[in-house]
Design an enzyme around this catalytic site. Structure first.
Site, PDB file in Angstrom:
ATOM      1  N   ASP A  19      -9.345   3.584  -6.821  1.00 51.78           N
ATOM      2  CA  ASP A  19      -8.116   4.406  -6.697  1.00 51.78           C
ATOM      3  C   ASP A  19      -7.557   4.396  -5.522  1.00 51.78           C
ATOM      4  OD1 ASP A  19     -10.698   6.809  -8.363  1.00 51.78           O
ATOM      5  OD2 ASP A  19      -9.318   5.138  -9.546  1.00 51.78           O
ATOM      6  N   LYS A 221     -10.833  -1.053  14.221  1.00 50.61           N
ATOM      7  CA  LYS A 221     -11.762  -1.445  13.378  1.00 50.61           C
ATOM      8  C   LYS A 221     -12.753  -2.620  14.289  1.00 50.61           C
ATOM      9  CE  LYS A 221      -8.372  -3.070  10.974  1.00 50.61           C
ATOM     10  NZ  LYS A 221      -7.125  -3.682  10.204  1.00 50.61           N
ATOM     11  N   ASP A 246      -8.115  -9.572   6.402  1.00 49.35           N
ATOM     12  CA  ASP A 246      -8.375 -10.984   6.541  1.00 49.35           C
ATOM     13  C   ASP A 246      -9.179 -11.323   7.744  1.00 49.35           C
ATOM     14  OD1 ASP A 246      -6.152 -11.937   9.364  1.00 49.35           O
ATOM     15  OD2 ASP A 246      -6.598  -9.817   8.635  1.00 49.35           O
TER      16      ASP A 246
END
Ligand SMILES: C[C@H](OP(=O)(O)O)C(=O)O
Ligand SMILES: [Mg+2]
Length: 342
Positions: A19, A221, A246
């Site tokens: 979702d 991240k 990626d």
């Protein structure tokens, strides 16, 4: 074990499973200002299926507002509150986690995106795009006198890196020692640009790490700070959330640490060998595919249209074989009712 997505039914399955879709930007949606083929169509497809869309980028060169302008210029639908960059994460970390006193300042190696987000969070800073710091002339004899109100050094991608900035940031870290926080927006060694790759924020701050002998706290991240920023603004179910990226050691690791499914695309930094072997990375995505554009197959692409991996699909999103017969995800021929022909 990872799953290589290659058939329309697999892409359709992904659509039904998740979702919330978190997208890395560089190498997934675009390389520099060059849109990845099919990215716009897939994002539109997800929005027509009422999916929650979030953008999560380690690129600290732009603020969320400036990223919104980039999305608009490229024709990609995006709303500011859907955009999370490491510049925003750094500003929130300093203001809300470190709770840097308002009379304290941050010395910045970075670009105006970082300054905009710091200002938005009410964090005082110096350095950055200040013309006095963006000079190539340096007098080695004089170690400058540090600003006594500085108690943190923040480093991000800086296309105007120079020795003046490096020596000032070093002086704060060296003279103040542990009393001076050392924060990195992200540690990406490189980032994908049109036609290749370029040194990333990790490379920009390598000299500072070597000279100071210190390792920065990273807010981008794969660290959790970015996910905490997202959770502070959006509700989502991690079990029905997928992170599309990626780079294995940032995007995919970020997703794994957050308990999310992960989809690696090969349109940016990571090469096929790193995920398919012969010596694959220990960071294993849930799924991988060539490019975000491959997911167009999930949209019941127009009859006979080509999608990623070279498949031609019919109106039900089933790939067709050379005789025009529809195939299921395992390559078995289907009859008109979608049943496998024996
Ligand atoms: C590569 C990274 O951006 P992202 O891929 O996280 O959008 C960066 O620009 O350092
Ligand atoms: Mg990327």
């Amino acid at each position: 074990m990872t799953t290589h997505l290659s058939s329309p039914s697999q892409y359709l399955d992904l659509l039904s499973k998740y979702d919330t879709w978190m997208f890395d930007c560089d190498g997934v949606l675009w390389n520099d200002d060059h849109l990845i083929d099919g990215a716009i169509e897939v994002l539109k497809l997800l929005r027509t299926h009422q999916k929650q869309i979030l953008f999560v980028t380690n690129n600290a060169s732009k603020s969320r507002k400036t990223y919104k302008k980039k999305f608009d210029q490229l024709g990609v639908e995006a709303h500011v509150d859907e955009i999370f960059g490491s510049a925003y994460a750094a500003a929130v970390y300093i203001s809300s986690v470190l709770k840097l006193p308002k009379d304290q300042k941050v010395y910045v190696i970075g670009m105006n995106g970082l300054e905009e987000e710091l200002a938005e969070e009410g964090v005082a800073y110096l350095g950055g795009t200040d013309p006095a710091d963006n000079t190539l002339s340096f007098t080695p004899s004089s170690v400058f006198s540090p600003d006594p109100s500085v108690s943190a050094v923040l480093c991000g991608l800086d296309l105007s890196l120079n020795y003046t900035k490096l020596s000032k940031a070093f002086t704060y870290l060296h003279t103040l020692g542990p009393k001076c926080h050392f924060i990195a927006t992200n540690l990406d060694s490189t980032y994908p640009a049109k036609g290749g790759i370029l040194p990333g924020a990790g490379a920009v701050m390598a000299g500072l790490r070597v000279a100071s002998g210190r390792e920065p706290v990273c807010v981008g991240k794969p660290e959790a700070t970015m996910l905490e920023c997202i959770k502070a603004k959006h509700d989502f179910n991690p079990e029905r959330t997928i992170m599309v990226g990626d780079r294995l050691n940032t995007d995919i690791l970020f997703g794994q640490r957050g308990g999310l499914a992960t989809l690696l695309v090969l349109s940016g930094i990571t090469h096929l060998e790193e995920v398919a072997g012969p010596n694959p990375s220990p960071i294993v995505p849930t799924y991988y595919t060539n490019s975000l554009g491959d997911l167009r197959a999930a949209g019941g692409s127009q009859n006979g249209s080509k999608i990623g991996n070279g498949f031609v699909v019919n109106g039900n999103g089933h790939a067709l074989n050379g005789n025009g017969h529809a195939l299921n995800g395992n390559g078995h021929v289907l009859n008109g009712n979608g049943h496998v022909l024996n």
